[in-house]
Design a protein around this motif. Structure first.
Motif, short mmCIF file in Angstrom:
data_model
loop_
_atom_site.label_atom_id
_atom_site.label_comp_id
_atom_site.label_asym_id
_atom_site.label_seq_id
_atom_site.Cartn_x
_atom_site.Cartn_y
_atom_site.Cartn_z
N SER A 11 0.84 -1.20 0.00
CA SER A 11 0.00 0.00 0.00
C SER A 11 0.88 1.26 0.00
O SER A 11 0.50 2.27 -0.58
CB SER A 11 -0.94 -0.01 1.21
OG SER A 11 -0.18 -0.16 2.39
N ASP A 12 2.07 1.17 0.61
CA ASP A 12 3.00 2.30 0.54
C ASP A 12 3.59 2.43 -0.85
O ASP A 12 3.70 3.51 -1.40
CB ASP A 12 4.14 2.12 1.56
CG ASP A 12 3.68 2.44 2.98
OD1 ASP A 12 2.53 2.94 3.11
OD2 ASP A 12 4.46 2.19 3.92
N VAL A 13 4.00 1.28 -1.38
CA VAL A 13 4.63 1.30 -2.70
C VAL A 13 3.68 1.92 -3.72
O VAL A 13 4.07 2.69 -4.57
CB VAL A 13 5.02 -0.14 -3.14
CG1 VAL A 13 5.53 -0.15 -4.56
CG2 VAL A 13 6.07 -0.71 -2.19
N PHE A 14 2.40 1.56 -3.63
CA PHE A 14 1.45 2.07 -4.61
C PHE A 14 0.70 3.31 -4.10
O PHE A 14 -0.27 3.74 -4.73
CB PHE A 14 0.46 0.97 -5.01
CG PHE A 14 1.13 -0.14 -5.76
CD1 PHE A 14 1.68 0.11 -7.00
CD2 PHE A 14 1.27 -1.40 -5.21
CE1 PHE A 14 2.32 -0.91 -7.69
CE2 PHE A 14 1.91 -2.41 -5.90
CZ PHE A 14 2.45 -2.16 -7.13
N SER A 15 1.14 3.84 -2.96
CA SER A 15 0.57 5.06 -2.41
C SER A 15 -0.95 5.07 -2.40
O SER A 15 -1.60 5.94 -2.98
CB SER A 15 1.06 6.29 -3.19
OG SER A 15 2.43 6.24 -3.36
N THR A 16 -1.55 4.08 -1.78
CA THR A 16 -3.01 4.05 -1.73
C THR A 16 -3.54 4.96 -0.62
O THR A 16 -4.74 5.17 -0.51
CB THR A 16 -3.53 2.63 -1.47
OG1 THR A 16 -2.95 2.16 -0.26
CG2 THR A 16 -3.17 1.69 -2.59
N GLY A 17 -2.62 5.47 0.17
CA GLY A 17 -3.05 6.39 1.22
C GLY A 17 -3.39 5.70 2.52
O GLY A 17 -3.55 6.33 3.55
N GLU A 18 -3.48 4.36 2.47
CA GLU A 18 -3.78 3.66 3.71
C GLU A 18 -2.46 3.23 4.36
O GLU A 18 -1.56 2.79 3.68
CB GLU A 18 -4.59 2.39 3.43
CG GLU A 18 -5.95 2.67 2.83
CD GLU A 18 -6.59 1.40 2.30
OE1 GLU A 18 -6.40 0.34 2.93
OE2 GLU A 18 -7.22 1.48 1.24
N HIS A 19 -2.36 3.41 5.64
CA HIS A 19 -1.19 2.89 6.31
C HIS A 19 -1.66 2.27 7.63
O HIS A 19 -1.96 2.97 8.60
CB HIS A 19 -0.16 4.00 6.57
CG HIS A 19 1.15 3.45 7.08
ND1 HIS A 19 2.17 3.11 6.25
CD2 HIS A 19 1.55 3.15 8.34
CE1 HIS A 19 3.18 2.63 6.97
NE2 HIS A 19 2.82 2.64 8.26
N LEU A 20 -1.76 0.95 7.60
CA LEU A 20 -2.23 0.26 8.80
C LEU A 20 -1.18 0.34 9.90
O LEU A 20 -0.01 0.05 9.65
CB LEU A 20 -2.49 -1.21 8.50
CG LEU A 20 -3.78 -1.58 7.76
CD1 LEU A 20 -3.81 -3.07 7.54
CD2 LEU A 20 -4.98 -1.12 8.57
#
Lengths: 121, 691
Positions: B592-601
Motif C-alpha cells: 500500500s505504501d509502494v502504490f501510495s493508496t493512502g492507507e497505512h495500517l
C-alpha cells in the motif's frame, strides 16, 4: 494473365519472384523443391510457365524438368532454369532434360519480367 | 519498374544464416571423416544459394567471396579435390566470415572486410594449388574476350537470318512464333516461311517442327542482340546470320548516330544508378521472422473455423433467446471456452522451436576449443527436439555458451591428467534438454575433475562472501560460484574468463524467470541445471487486491501466504519491519505504501502476508485481499507505455480491467527507497508497537 510456378529452396528468391510477377498481374504458385513442384504440377491446371532453381534438396531442378516433360500437360510448357553465370554444363544438362531456357542469377526484377515476357504468349 | 527488394532481405538473411549453420555442421561432419556425397552437396548448395541471393540483393562482397568457396566445393563434389583438414578449417573460417559480413549487412553497418580479404587469399592459394583448374578458368575468360572483340566491330544495316529448327525444338517448350515476335521488336521485319519439308499427313508427327524461316531484319542491330534471342535454341536449330552492310558514306553517318545513341545510353544508365542510390539512406533493420510448419498453421485455421461456427451458433441463439434454450447457451459457451483455449495453446506453439537451433552451434565450439586446449572432448546432445519459446531460446544462448566453455576450460582435464586419474582419455560434455512440469530444463554436464569444495570456500572467504565460521552444505558452497565477482580460475583464460563471471549467467537466467543450480562430485564431474519457463507470453498468476486495484504476482515466485500473528512481528533489522516465520526473519514490504493508496495500517494483526522468493531470500508482501489464480497473457508495458520500475507488465482480466504484473526485485528497491523517506514516521510506528 498467366499462371507461373516458381521452384526454389530459398524463400527470399521465391518471394521476390512472386512479388515481381504478381505486380505484373500474373498468378504465382510456389514450391520449395522439385518433389513439391511435381506434386503441384499434377494437381494444378493451367500453369503457363515454370521457373526453377537447379540446386535444391530432394529433387533438383534438372530432374524436375525431365519429370515435368513426362506429364502431358507440360509437354510444351516453357520451363526456365535459374542458373549462375558460366554454368554451361548445367545449362546443357537442363536443355537435354527439356528445359526451354535459363535465367542467369543474379537477376533483377526487370530482367525477370523481360525473360518471362519472352516465353509467355 | 521499381520493385523494392529490401522487403525480401529479412528472409534472405534468415535463410542464409540457416544455410551457414548447415555448412558448418556439414564441414564438421566431414572433418570427422564422415564425407559422403550428400554432405558435400548440402554444403555446396548452401554456398550456391547464398551466392545467388546475395547477388540479387546487391551484397557484392558476399557474392565474390562465396564464388571462390563455391568453386572449391564444386571440385570437392566432383571428386576432383580431396577434403583435407586444412581446407575444411579454411572453409569453417569462411563460414564465420560470411556470418560476420551477413550480420553487418543485416544491421546496415559497413562490414569489416579485412578478415574476408585474408581468407579470400587463402582460398585462392588453395584453388590455384591445382594447376589444371586454374588453367581451365583462364581459358574460359580468354574465349569470352575473343568473342566480344569479334562482335564489337560490326555496324550493319540489317540481317538475313535463316532459321531452320530441328524437329524436336518444340519439345523444350520453345516456340518459333515467340522467337519471331521477339525478332520483330528489334526492327522492321519480313518473314518467309518454308513449308517444303512438311511430310504427307499420315506421316506427320504433330509434335514435331517441320517449318523453317527466312527472315529479313532491317535496322542497325548488333549481332548479340540476335544471338541472345536464339540463345536457348542454338543447339536445336540451324541458324545462319548474314549481315547486310550499307554503302560506305551512309555507314559513316550511321556509325556516328550510333555513337551518339551509346553515350545517351550511358547517361541514362548514370541517371538510373543515381536514382537507385537514395534508397540506400536510412534503411530500417529488417524485421525478424519465424518459420512455422504448415501443419501448425493448418491446425490454427481449423480452430478458427470452429470458433466461427461457435460464434454464429451463439449469435443465432441470442437473436430470439428464451429460458428454454439455456442449456444450449451453456453448451455453446463451453465450446467457446474450449475453442479459445485450444486456439491460444496452438498460437503459443508457433513460437515454439526445437532447442536444436540453440544446440547446433556447439559442435563447432567444442571442435575449435578442444583443438585449442589440447583436450579430447566428445560432445553429446540429448533431447534436441525439445521445444521452447523462440524468445527464451535467443536469450539462453549466451548463458549456455558460457557454461559449455566453462566445462571445456575448467571442468575437463587434459588427456594425460585423465589417464593419470584412471579415466578414459576422452572426456565428454553433455547437453540435455527436457520438459519438466511447466518448465524446460537444460543440463550442461561433464565428466571432468568436478568442483573443489575447499577451493571455492577458500576463495569465498578471501573475497568476504562467507565467514570461516559459516556451516555450508555442498550445494550452498557451489552456489557461491554464481556470486558477483567470484572467479576461481587463477588466471583468466580467454576461453571462459573474458571478464564475465557465472553471476552474469545467473542474472540472465533469472531475468527470464528461471533458475540455475549446480551439482558436482569431486573427481567425477559436474552438472549445471538451468530451469526456464516454457514461454514468456503466458504466466500462471495469483491475483490480489491492494486498495481498489487488482494486481498479479507470478505464482511460481510465491512460497506461501499467511495471516499475520502479532507476536511474530518485529522491528529488528534497522528500521525494517520483519516477520518471524519459523526460524527465519522476513522483511515486510507494504504494497500500500509502494502504490501510495493512502492507507497505512498501524496494526498489522490479521493482515495478509504473501511470502515470495527474492533471489535466495524471502520477502513478505502485505496485501489487502487474495483473489483467484489464473493464467494471464502478458502485455508489455514498454511497448504500449513506458518502462515502470516494480512492474514487469500488464494483463487484461476477464472483466476487461487492466491489471499490473509485479516485478519483485523492483518492488523491493522501491520499498527501500520509500522507507528511507518515511524513516521518522516508521520509527514512531515501531516505537508504538514495541511499547
Amino acid at each position: 494473365m498467366s499462371k507461373v510456378m516458381i521452384v526454389d529452396d530459398m524463400a527470399s528468391m521465391r518471394k521476390m519472384v512472386t512479388f515481381t510477377l504478381e505486380s505484373e498481374g500474373h498468378e504465382v504458385i510456389e514450391a520449395d523443391d522439385g518433389d513439391v513442384a511435381l506434386e503441384l504440377a499434377k494437381q494444378q491446371s493451367g500453369i503457363n510457365l515454370v521457373i526453377t532453381d537447379v540446386n535444391m534438396p530432394n529433387m533438383d531442378g534438372i530432374t524436375l524438368v525431365a519429370e515435368l516433360r513426362k506429364l502431358p500437360a507440360f509437354k510444351f510448357t516453357p520451363i526456365l532454369l535459374l542458373t549462375t553465370e558460366g554454368a554451361k554444363e548445367k545449362k546443357m544438362q537442363g536443355k537435354a532434360a527439356g528445359a526451354t531456357g535459363w535465367l542467369v542469377k543474379p537477376f533483377d526484377p526487370d530482367k525477370l519480367l523481360a525473360t518471362a515476357r519472352k516465353v509467355l504468349r | 519498374m521499381a520493385i523494392d527488394l529490401e522487403q525480401f532481405k529479412g528472409i534472405f538473411f534468415e535463410e542464409s544464416f540457416e544455410g551457414l549453420d548447415a555448412m558448418e555442421s556439414g564441414l564438421l561432419e566431414m572433418n570427422e571423416g564422415g564425407t559422403n556425397l550428400e554432405t558435400v552437396n548440402t554444403i555446396f548448395r548452401a554456398a550456391h544459394s547464398i551466392k545467388g541471393g546475395s547477388g540479387t540483393f546487391g551484397l557484392g562482397p558476399i557474392t565474390s567471396f562465396t564464388h571462390i568457396m563455391e568453386g572449391l566445393l564444386d571440385e570437392m563434389r566432383e571428386g576432383k579435390r580431396e577434403a583435407t583438414p586444412e581446407i575444411i578449417n579454411v572453409l569453417l573460417e569462411s563460414v564465420d566470415v560470411l556470418r560476420e559480413l551477413m550480420t553487418a549487412f543485416q544491421n546496415n553497418e559497413d562490414p569489416d572486410v579485412s578478415h574476408m580479404e585474408d581468407l579470400q587469399k587463402q582460398l585462392a592459394v588453395i584453388r590455384d594449388s591445382d594447376a589444371v583448374s586454374s588453367a581451365e578458368i583462364n581459358q574460359d575468360s580468354d574465349s569470352q574476350n575473343s568473342d566480344e572483340s569479334d562482335e564489337k566491330e560490326t555496324t550493319v544495316e540489317g540481317w538475313n537470318i535463316s532459321f531452320h529448327p530441328h524437329e524436336g525444338l518444340l519439345k523444350t517448350g520453345n516456340d518459333p512464333a515467340l522467337i519471331l515476335r521477339e525478332l520483330s521488336e528489334l526492327g522492321e521485319i519480313t518473314i518467309e516461311v518454308d513449308d517444303s519439308h512438311l511430310p504427307p499427313l499420315p506421316d506427320m508427327d504433330p509434335e514435331a517442327c517441320y517449318l523453317s524461316w527466312e527472315i529479313h531484319l532491317k535496322g542497325a542491330i548488333e549481332q548479340d542482340q540476335i544471338t541472345e534471342i536464339f540463345e536457348w535454341v542454338e543447339d536445336d536449330c540451324d541458324l545462319e546470320l548474314v549481315p547486310i552492310y550499307p554503302a560506305r558514306n551512309k555507314s559513316d553517318r550511321r556509325d556516328q548516330d550510333r555513337r551518339v545513341a551509346t553515350s545517351d545510353d550511358r547517361r541514362q544508365e548514370n541517371r538510373r544508378q543515381e536514382a537507385r542510390r537514395p534508397s540506400d539512406k536510412a534503411p530500417s533493420k529488417p524485421a525478424t521472422t519465424i518459420r512455422v510448419g504448415t501443419d501448425r498453421i493448418d491446425a490454427i485455421i481449423d480452430m478458427v473455423g470452429e470458433l466461427v461456427i461457435t460464434q454464429s451458433m451463439l449469435s443465432q441463439l441470442g437473436e430470439d433467446f428464451d429460458m428454454s434454450k439455456l442449456e444450449r447457451l451453456r453448451d455453446g459457451l463451453e465450446d467457446l471456452e474450449r475453442n479459445s483455449r485450444d486456439l491460444q495453446e496452438n498460437i503459443m506453439r508457433i513460437r515454439m522451436q526445437p532447442i536444436s537451433f540453440a544446440f547446433n552451434r556447439f559442435p563447432r565450439v567444442v571442435h575449435d576449443l578442444s583443438q585449442k586446449l589440447g583436450k579430447k572432448i566428445r560432445l553429446e546432445l540429448v533431447g534436441e527436439e525439445t521445444e521452447m519459446d523462440k524468445t527464451v531460446m535467443e536469450k539462453i544462448n549466451d548463458p549456455l555458451v558460457h557454461l559449455v566453455r566453462n566445462c571445456l576450460d575448467h571442468g575437463l582435464e587434459t588427456p594425460e591428467e585423465r589417464i593419470a586419474a584412471g579415466k578414459d582419455d576422452e572426456g565428454y560434455v553433455r547437453l540435455n534438454a527436457f520438459h519438466q512440469g511447466g518448465n524446460i530444463v537444460v543440463e550442461v554436464s561433464d565428466d571432468g575433475r568436478g568442483l573443489s569444495r575447499e577451493k571455492i570456500l577458500g576463495k569465498a572467504i578471501e573475497k568476504g562472501l562467507v565467514k570461516e565460521t559459516d556451516v555450508l552444505t555442498d550445494e550452498a558452497v557451489f552456489m557461491l560460484l554464481f556470486e558477483a565477482g567470484f572467479s576461481t580460475a587463477e588466471q583468466l583464460s580467454d576461453i571462459s574468463g573474458r571478464g564475465v563471471g557465472l553471476d552474469v549467467v545467473r542474472r540472465n537466467i533469472e531475468s527470464l524467470g528461471g533458475g540455475v543450480e549446480v551439482q558436482s562430485t569431486f573427481g567425477e564431474g559436474s552438472a549445471f541445471t538451468i530451469r526456464l519457463p516454457l514461454t514468456l507470453a503466458v504466466l500462471d498468476g495469483q491475483l490480489f487486491r491492494i486498495g481498489g486495484d487488482t494486481y498479479v504476482l507470478p505464482l511460481a515466485s510465491i512460497v506461501e501466504s499467511l495471516q499475520i500473528q502479532r507476536d511474530s512481528l518485529g522491528g529488528v533489522a534497522g528500521d525494517a519491519e520483519v516477520y518471524r516465520l519459523r526460524e527465519e526473519y522476513i522483511p515486510i514490504v507494504r504494497l500500500s505504501d509502494v502504490f501510495s493508496t493512502g492507507e497505512h495500517l498501524d496494526d498489522l494483526e490479521n493482515s495478509l502476508l504473501v511470502v515470495v522468493e527474492w533471489g535466495e531470500k524471502h520477502i513478505g508482501l502485505l496485501v489487502d485481499e487474495l483473489l483467484g489464480q489464473q493464467q494471464v497473457v502478458i502485455k508489455s508495458l514498454e511497448t504500449n507505455y513506458e518502462r515502470v520500475r516494480g512492474i514487469s507488465g500488464a494483463t487484461i482480466l476477464g472483466d476487461g480491467t487492466v491489471s499490473l504484473i509485479l516485478d519483485i526485485s523492483g518492488l523491493v528497491e522501491i520499498s527501500y527507497s520509500i522507507r528511507d523517506a518515511l524513516k521518522p514516521r516508521l520509527a514512531a510506528v515501531n516505537g508504538r508497537s514495541l511499547a
